[in-house]
Write a protein that holds these residues in place. Structure first.
Motif, PDB file in Angstrom:
ATOM      1  N   ILE A  23       0.836  -1.205   0.000  1.00 44.42           N
ATOM      2  CA  ILE A  23       0.000   0.000   0.000  1.00 44.42           C
ATOM      3  C   ILE A  23       0.871   1.254   0.000  1.00 44.42           C
ATOM      4  CG2 ILE A  23      -1.692   1.321   1.331  1.00 44.42           C
ATOM      5  CD1 ILE A  23      -2.825  -1.347   2.311  1.00 44.42           C
ATOM      6  N   TRP A  24       1.929   1.233   0.809  1.00 42.18           N
ATOM      7  CA  TRP A  24       2.827   2.387   0.874  1.00 42.18           C
ATOM      8  C   TRP A  24       3.492   2.641  -0.473  1.00 42.18           C
ATOM      9  CZ3 TRP A  24       8.045   3.300   0.158  1.00 42.18           C
ATOM     10  CH2 TRP A  24       8.523   4.528   0.632  1.00 42.18           C
ATOM     11  N   SER A  25       3.836   1.569  -1.185  1.00 38.50           N
ATOM     12  CA  SER A  25       4.497   1.731  -2.484  1.00 38.50           C
ATOM     13  C   SER A  25       3.588   2.430  -3.487  1.00 38.50           C
ATOM     14  CB  SER A  25       4.925   0.367  -3.027  1.00 38.50           C
ATOM     15  OG  SER A  25       3.796  -0.408  -3.423  1.00 38.50           O
ATOM     16  N   ILE A  26       2.280   2.255  -3.326  1.00 43.85           N
ATOM     17  CA  ILE A  26       1.330   2.926  -4.224  1.00 43.85           C
ATOM     18  C   ILE A  26       1.150   4.385  -3.825  1.00 43.85           C
ATOM     19  CG2 ILE A  26      -1.060   2.941  -5.044  1.00 43.85           C
ATOM     20  CD1 ILE A  26      -1.119  -0.076  -4.546  1.00 43.85           C
ATOM     21  N   ALA A  27       1.031   4.610  -2.520  1.00 39.60           N
ATOM     22  CA  ALA A  27       0.751   5.962  -2.033  1.00 39.60           C
ATOM     23  C   ALA A  27       1.963   6.884  -2.128  1.00 39.60           C
ATOM     24  CB  ALA A  27       0.266   5.893  -0.581  1.00 39.60           C
ATOM     25  N   ALA A  28       3.157   6.331  -1.946  1.00 34.13           N
ATOM     26  CA  ALA A  28       4.349   7.177  -1.846  1.00 34.13           C
ATOM     27  C   ALA A  28       4.991   7.493  -3.190  1.00 34.13           C
ATOM     28  CB  ALA A  28       5.376   6.516  -0.927  1.00 34.13           C
ATOM     29  N   ARG A  29       4.836   6.610  -4.157  1.00 42.66           N
ATOM     30  CA  ARG A  29       5.519   6.804  -5.435  1.00 42.66           C
ATOM     31  C   ARG A  29       4.631   7.573  -6.409  1.00 42.66           C
ATOM     32  NH1 ARG A  29      10.071   3.867  -5.697  1.00 42.66           N
ATOM     33  NH2 ARG A  29      10.218   4.169  -7.947  1.00 42.66           N
ATOM     34  N   LYS A  30       5.222   8.515  -7.095  1.00 46.02           N
ATOM     35  CA  LYS A  30       4.505   9.307  -8.087  1.00 46.02           C
ATOM     36  C   LYS A  30       4.631   8.638  -9.454  1.00 46.02           C
ATOM     37  CE  LYS A  30       5.111  13.754  -5.741  1.00 46.02           C
ATOM     38  NZ  LYS A  30       5.620  15.144  -5.855  1.00 46.02           N
ATOM     39  N   THR A  31       3.524   8.112  -9.921  1.00 42.13           N
ATOM     40  CA  THR A  31       3.495   7.425 -11.211  1.00 42.13           C
ATOM     41  C   THR A  31       2.228   7.816 -11.954  1.00 42.13           C
ATOM     42  OG1 THR A  31       2.414   5.507 -10.201  1.00 42.13           O
ATOM     43  CG2 THR A  31       4.815   5.445 -10.358  1.00 42.13           C
ATOM     44  N   ASN A  32       2.103   7.344 -13.181  1.00 40.79           N
ATOM     45  CA  ASN A  32       0.897   7.657 -13.944  1.00 40.79           C
ATOM     46  C   ASN A  32      -0.273   6.801 -13.467  1.00 40.79           C
ATOM     47  OD1 ASN A  32       0.822   5.088 -15.505  1.00 40.79           O
ATOM     48  ND2 ASN A  32       2.741   5.878 -16.374  1.00 40.79           N
ATOM     49  N   LEU A  33      -1.448   7.146 -13.931  1.00 39.77           N
ATOM     50  CA  LEU A  33      -2.675   6.504 -13.462  1.00 39.77           C
ATOM     51  C   LEU A  33      -2.705   5.014 -13.778  1.00 39.77           C
ATOM     52  CD1 LEU A  33      -5.472   6.767 -12.189  1.00 39.77           C
ATOM     53  CD2 LEU A  33      -6.366   7.375 -14.459  1.00 39.77           C
ATOM     54  N   THR A  34      -2.244   4.646 -14.953  1.00 41.58           N
ATOM     55  CA  THR A  34      -2.276   3.232 -15.354  1.00 41.58           C
ATOM     56  C   THR A  34      -1.439   2.369 -14.419  1.00 41.58           C
ATOM     57  OG1 THR A  34      -2.565   3.859 -17.677  1.00 41.58           O
ATOM     58  CG2 THR A  34      -1.824   1.615 -17.222  1.00 41.58           C
ATOM     59  N   VAL A  35      -0.257   2.855 -14.093  1.00 40.13           N
ATOM     60  CA  VAL A  35       0.631   2.108 -13.195  1.00 40.13           C
ATOM     61  C   VAL A  35       0.007   1.986 -11.807  1.00 40.13           C
ATOM     62  CG1 VAL A  35       2.889   2.115 -12.063  1.00 40.13           C
ATOM     63  CG2 VAL A  35       2.699   2.762 -14.472  1.00 40.13           C
ATOM     64  N   LYS A  36      -0.634   3.054 -11.346  1.00 40.85           N
ATOM     65  CA  LYS A  36      -1.282   3.006 -10.035  1.00 40.85           C
ATOM     66  C   LYS A  36      -2.446   2.018 -10.020  1.00 40.85           C
ATOM     67  CE  LYS A  36      -0.228   7.418  -7.802  1.00 40.85           C
ATOM     68  NZ  LYS A  36       0.345   6.752  -6.607  1.00 40.85           N
ATOM     69  N   VAL A  37      -3.216   2.004 -11.101  1.00 41.66           N
ATOM     70  CA  VAL A  37      -4.350   1.072 -11.177  1.00 41.66           C
ATOM     71  C   VAL A  37      -3.861  -0.371 -11.124  1.00 41.66           C
ATOM     72  CG1 VAL A  37      -6.183   0.201 -12.674  1.00 41.66           C
ATOM     73  CG2 VAL A  37      -5.888   2.660 -12.371  1.00 41.66           C
ATOM     74  N   VAL A  38      -2.787  -0.660 -11.846  1.00 45.32           N
ATOM     75  CA  VAL A  38      -2.208  -2.008 -11.810  1.00 45.32           C
ATOM     76  C   VAL A  38      -1.733  -2.337 -10.401  1.00 45.32           C
ATOM     77  CG1 VAL A  38      -0.339  -3.473 -12.652  1.00 45.32           C
ATOM     78  CG2 VAL A  38      -1.556  -1.976 -14.238  1.00 45.32           C
ATOM     79  N   GLY A  39      -1.100  -1.372  -9.749  1.00 42.11           N
ATOM     80  CA  GLY A  39      -0.627  -1.588  -8.381  1.00 42.11           C
ATOM     81  C   GLY A  39      -1.766  -1.829  -7.406  1.00 42.11           C
ATOM     82  N   ILE A  40      -2.841  -1.064  -7.555  1.00 44.87           N
ATOM     83  CA  ILE A  40      -4.009  -1.252  -6.687  1.00 44.87           C
ATOM     84  C   ILE A  40      -4.623  -2.631  -6.905  1.00 44.87           C
ATOM     85  CG2 ILE A  40      -6.367  -0.452  -6.244  1.00 44.87           C
ATOM     86  CD1 ILE A  40      -5.364   2.388  -6.860  1.00 44.87           C
ATOM     87  N   ALA A  41      -4.684  -3.061  -8.161  1.00 44.22           N
ATOM     88  CA  ALA A  41      -5.244  -4.383  -8.468  1.00 44.22           C
ATOM     89  C   ALA A  41      -4.401  -5.489  -7.841  1.00 44.22           C
ATOM     90  CB  ALA A  41      -5.337  -4.571  -9.979  1.00 44.22           C
ATOM     91  N   MET A  42      -3.084  -5.378  -7.945  1.00 43.79           N
ATOM     92  CA  MET A  42      -2.200  -6.406  -7.393  1.00 43.79           C
ATOM     93  C   MET A  42      -2.276  -6.436  -5.871  1.00 43.79           C
ATOM     94  SD  MET A  42       1.170  -6.334  -9.837  1.00 43.79           S
ATOM     95  CE  MET A  42       1.645  -7.949  -9.222  1.00 43.79           C
TER      96      MET A  42
END
Length: 228
Positions: free
Chosen positions: A60-79
């Motif tokens: 969860i921290w890796s998603i919240a702390a890293r600045k990435t594009n929306l697609t990458v975040k969506v993939v991270g949230i799904a995983m």
């Protein structure tokens, strides 16, 4: 589809879950019944639950702390979700003896009279067991390959060690450790959640449905007093 065949699938699921230490129930070959695991193994399960919590927090921290594009975040949230959701479903810190008694009741009671509709439902249940098991192994491989090929993907615990320019600079050995960790945590959460969804809920409801149907049929025929 017979009760014995479904029982075999349940035992296989529990055996795999016991191998990765994620449930408090096992099948005892000596007594031929479901029973709780030993206190020592229960402590091992709790220890792994702590590891799962730490890993999920890192994801969860890796998603919240890293600045990435929306697609990458969506993939991270799904995983993260496919690990977090089953973890929340099976998040129990002690053995539940009621569940053990419930499983012994539905599998050790005398089988109901064959019914085409109910047997068809059991066939679907068996297929669902197979699909879930295949999905578990497939997602284990996906998690492993994701860490090995894309270690800086948000939603993977390995990404917390990546540099600001998304470079994993900690070597192949540490990457393999994170790959094994991701796969193990996913399997523990998935098998633990599957125990409650597949075995307690779906299988339990299916066989209670059969038992209720058996009772109603006997009641209508005036032989309900013969039910053991």
């Amino acid at each position: 589809m017979s009760k014995i065949f479904v029982f075999r699938l349940v035992k296989r699921h529990l055996k795999l879950a016991n191998n990765v230490h994620c449930v408090f129930v096992k099948f005892d070959k000596i007594s031929g019944q479901m029973t709780t695991i030993s206190e020592k193994k229960q402590r091992i399960v709790l220890t792994f639950m702590i590891l799962e919590v730490v890993t999920i927090i890192a994801k969860i921290w890796s998603i919240a702390a890293r600045k990435t594009n929306l697609t990458v975040k969506v993939v991270g949230i799904a995983m993260t979700s496919i690990t977090l959701i089953p973890f929340l479903i099976r998040c129990h810190t002690s053995a539940d003896y009621v569940q053990v008694q419930f499983l012994n009741f539905i599998f050790l009671s005398r089988d109901a009279k064959n019914d085409a509709k109910r047997d068809k439902f059991l066939t679907y249940l068996v297929l669902f067991f197979d699909v879930v098991e295949l999905g578990n192994y497939s997602m284990f491989i996906v998690h492993w390959l994701s860490v090995m090929l894309l270690p800086c993907q948000p939603g993977l615990s390995s990404s917390i060690l990546c540099s600001a320019d998304n470079v994993f600079q900690n070597g192949g050995i540490l990457k393999s450790v994170f790959a094994a960790l991701e796969g193990l945590v996913f399997m523990q959460c998935s098998l633990g959640g599957g125990y409650y969804i597949l075995i307690i809920l779906l299988t339990g409801v299916a066989f209670l449905w059969k038992e209720c149907g058996n009772f109603i049929n006997r009641y209508k025929s005036g032989t309900s007093s013969q039910i053991e």
